[in-house]
Design a protein around this motif. Structure first.
Motif, short mmCIF file in Angstrom:
data_model
loop_
_atom_site.label_atom_id
_atom_site.label_comp_id
_atom_site.label_asym_id
_atom_site.label_seq_id
_atom_site.Cartn_x
_atom_site.Cartn_y
_atom_site.Cartn_z
N SER A 299 -82.88 57.50 -25.58
CA SER A 299 -83.20 56.41 -26.50
C SER A 299 -82.82 55.07 -25.87
CB SER A 299 -82.46 56.58 -27.82
OG SER A 299 -81.05 56.54 -27.61
N SER A 300 -83.43 54.02 -26.33
CA SER A 300 -83.10 52.68 -25.85
C SER A 300 -83.49 51.66 -26.92
CB SER A 300 -83.81 52.36 -24.54
OG SER A 300 -85.22 52.34 -24.72
N PHE A 301 -82.96 50.46 -26.77
CA PHE A 301 -83.29 49.37 -27.70
C PHE A 301 -83.69 48.15 -26.89
CE2 PHE A 301 -82.20 45.53 -30.05
CZ PHE A 301 -82.86 45.76 -31.26
N SER A 302 -84.84 47.58 -27.24
CA SER A 302 -85.29 46.37 -26.57
C SER A 302 -86.10 45.55 -27.55
CB SER A 302 -86.15 46.71 -25.35
OG SER A 302 -86.63 45.53 -24.72
N SER A 303 -85.77 44.28 -27.65
CA SER A 303 -86.52 43.40 -28.55
C SER A 303 -86.42 41.96 -28.08
CB SER A 303 -85.98 43.50 -29.98
OG SER A 303 -86.67 42.59 -30.84
N LEU A 304 -87.53 41.25 -28.17
CA LEU A 304 -87.49 39.80 -28.01
C LEU A 304 -86.85 39.19 -29.24
CD1 LEU A 304 -91.04 39.05 -26.54
CD2 LEU A 304 -88.88 39.26 -25.30
N VAL A 305 -86.34 37.98 -29.08
CA VAL A 305 -85.73 37.23 -30.18
C VAL A 305 -86.32 35.83 -30.16
CG1 VAL A 305 -83.57 36.42 -31.21
CG2 VAL A 305 -83.58 38.52 -29.86
N ARG A 306 -86.74 35.36 -31.34
CA ARG A 306 -87.34 34.03 -31.37
C ARG A 306 -86.30 32.96 -31.06
NH1 ARG A 306 -91.19 32.31 -36.28
NH2 ARG A 306 -91.80 34.49 -35.84
N ALA A 307 -86.50 32.25 -29.98
CA ALA A 307 -85.55 31.21 -29.56
C ALA A 307 -85.67 29.99 -30.47
CB ALA A 307 -85.81 30.82 -28.11
N SER A 308 -84.58 29.27 -30.58
CA SER A 308 -84.55 28.06 -31.40
C SER A 308 -84.92 26.82 -30.60
CB SER A 308 -83.16 27.88 -32.01
OG SER A 308 -82.19 27.77 -30.98
N LYS A 309 -85.29 27.02 -29.33
CA LYS A 309 -85.68 25.91 -28.46
C LYS A 309 -86.67 26.41 -27.44
CE LYS A 309 -82.59 24.56 -25.47
NZ LYS A 309 -81.32 24.08 -24.89
N GLN A 310 -87.32 25.51 -26.77
CA GLN A 310 -88.29 25.86 -25.74
C GLN A 310 -87.62 26.54 -24.56
OE1 GLN A 310 -91.58 25.57 -27.22
NE2 GLN A 310 -92.09 24.79 -25.17
N ILE A 311 -88.30 27.51 -23.99
CA ILE A 311 -87.83 28.13 -22.75
C ILE A 311 -88.32 27.27 -21.59
CG2 ILE A 311 -87.85 30.20 -21.30
CD1 ILE A 311 -88.71 31.80 -23.77
N PRO A 312 -87.43 26.79 -20.75
CA PRO A 312 -87.86 26.00 -19.59
C PRO A 312 -88.79 26.81 -18.68
CG PRO A 312 -85.50 25.80 -19.93
CD PRO A 312 -85.97 26.90 -20.83
N ALA A 313 -89.68 26.12 -18.01
CA ALA A 313 -90.66 26.79 -17.15
C ALA A 313 -89.99 27.68 -16.10
CB ALA A 313 -91.55 25.75 -16.47
N ALA A 314 -88.88 27.20 -15.52
CA ALA A 314 -88.19 27.98 -14.49
C ALA A 314 -87.65 29.29 -15.06
CB ALA A 314 -87.05 27.17 -13.89
N VAL A 315 -87.21 29.26 -16.32
CA VAL A 315 -86.67 30.47 -16.96
C VAL A 315 -87.80 31.40 -17.37
CG1 VAL A 315 -85.22 31.33 -18.84
CG2 VAL A 315 -84.63 29.19 -17.70
N GLU A 316 -88.92 30.84 -17.82
CA GLU A 316 -90.10 31.67 -18.09
C GLU A 316 -90.48 32.47 -16.85
OE1 GLU A 316 -93.24 30.11 -21.29
OE2 GLU A 316 -93.02 28.73 -19.59
N LYS A 317 -90.48 31.79 -15.72
CA LYS A 317 -90.84 32.45 -14.46
C LYS A 317 -89.82 33.50 -14.07
CE LYS A 317 -92.01 31.43 -9.63
NZ LYS A 317 -92.16 30.36 -8.60
N LEU A 318 -88.55 33.21 -14.28
CA LEU A 318 -87.47 34.13 -13.91
C LEU A 318 -87.48 35.39 -14.75
CD1 LEU A 318 -84.82 34.43 -12.15
CD2 LEU A 318 -83.62 33.53 -14.15
N THR A 319 -87.62 35.25 -16.06
CA THR A 319 -87.49 36.39 -16.98
C THR A 319 -88.82 37.03 -17.34
OG1 THR A 319 -87.67 35.01 -18.96
CG2 THR A 319 -85.46 35.32 -18.01
N GLY A 320 -89.90 36.26 -17.21
CA GLY A 320 -91.19 36.77 -17.65
C GLY A 320 -91.40 36.63 -19.14
N ILE A 321 -90.43 36.05 -19.83
CA ILE A 321 -90.53 35.83 -21.28
C ILE A 321 -91.10 34.44 -21.50
CG2 ILE A 321 -89.26 35.69 -23.45
CD1 ILE A 321 -87.13 37.51 -22.12
N THR A 322 -92.20 34.35 -22.27
CA THR A 322 -92.89 33.08 -22.41
C THR A 322 -92.68 32.45 -23.79
OG1 THR A 322 -94.93 34.06 -23.30
CG2 THR A 322 -94.68 33.98 -20.88
N ASN A 323 -92.94 31.17 -23.86
CA ASN A 323 -92.87 30.46 -25.13
C ASN A 323 -93.93 30.97 -26.11
OD1 ASN A 323 -90.71 28.34 -25.01
ND2 ASN A 323 -91.82 27.82 -23.14
N ASP A 324 -95.07 31.40 -25.62
CA ASP A 324 -96.10 31.97 -26.49
C ASP A 324 -95.58 33.24 -27.18
OD1 ASP A 324 -97.91 29.99 -25.90
OD2 ASP A 324 -98.99 31.17 -24.39
N GLU A 325 -94.83 34.06 -26.44
CA GLU A 325 -94.27 35.28 -27.04
C GLU A 325 -93.24 34.96 -28.11
OE1 GLU A 325 -94.17 38.81 -23.83
OE2 GLU A 325 -93.16 36.99 -23.14
#
Length: 229
Positions: free
Chosen positions: A59-85
């Motif tokens: 078993s495992s647990f994984s979930s995105l969490v809605r951020a309270s601020k914009q994800i910087p472009a460099a962090v989007e690239k690093l994590t693969g998690i986008t502001n659209d998501e």
């Protein structure tokens, strides 16, 4: 558990975990919009059970969490998690409740969690009026530092991957769940060292100092329009 932050190091007190070799643990990791735990927002939870000799649980647990601020472009690239998501991701309180249900009362294991994951969780819980988890938490960074006082480097994930000669090819780094798999492999190596030294417990010692991580240049304000992670 008490964590005391100093300019370049931190110490831990009031924590003792016994029977290290025989427990079932829960490895966990967080991703966020940045590194500064006082202002950044959690974007992803990952968690998976682990038992020495048996490896990761099914078993495992994984979930995105809605951020309270914009994800910087460099962090989007690093994590693969986008502001659209983030627009469709569940809010922190929903995910945190599910996370707490998944981990139960198991001892948690993380890497650099004493200086990042736990402070991030605590601040978010305060902001949402939620109760902070009370599970005991082991940090592979602290565990390694305790038995290797000769090491003067910052004990990062990359440092331990190199130290233990772990093959991470094909793993999506900076994805919370996949990073849990790396943390589990590091933890197994640390447990092997503890066993060789006849240690079956971890007891926090305020006289031992862990070096705090250095904020990468990509997160510095002068490089990223005010980004601090």
């Amino acid at each position: 558990m008490k964590i005391t932050f100093l300019p370049d190091t931190y110490t831990v007190e009031e924590l003792s975990v016994t029977s290290l070799m025989d427990r079932t643990y829960c490895i966990f990791d967080l991703e966020g919009t940045g590194i500064d735990t006082t202002v950044e927002s959690i974007t992803q939870f990952g968690a998976v059970p682990y038992k020495r000799g048996a490896g990761l649980g099914e078993s495992s647990f994984s979930s995105l969490v809605r951020a309270s601020k914009q994800i910087p472009a460099a962090v989007e690239k690093l994590t693969g998690i986008t502001n659209d998501e983030m627009l469709k991701a569940p809010h922190f309180n929903e995910v945190y409740e599910q996370f707490c249900s998944f981990i139960g009362d198991e001892v948690l294991v993380t890497h650099a969690g004493y200086e990042y994951d736990l402070p991030m969780l605590e601040r978010h819980c305060q902001e949402y009026g939620l109760t902070m988890l009370t599970n005991k938490v082991l940090d592979t960074k602290a565990m390694f530092t305790y038995i290797h006082p000769e090491v003067t480097d910052v004990v990062s994930t990359d440092f331990l991957i190199q130290y233990y000669d772990l093959n991470t090819e094909g793993i999506h780094r900076h994805d919370a769940l996949e990073d849990c798999g790396i943390i589990a492999r590091i933890f197994e190596c640390v447990l092997d060292e503890y066993e060789k030294r006849g240690l079956d417990h971890f007891t926090a010692d305020a006289s031992k100092h862990m070096k705090r991580f250095v904020i990468p240049e990509m997160y510095l304000k002068k490089e990223n329009e005010g980004v601090t992670e």
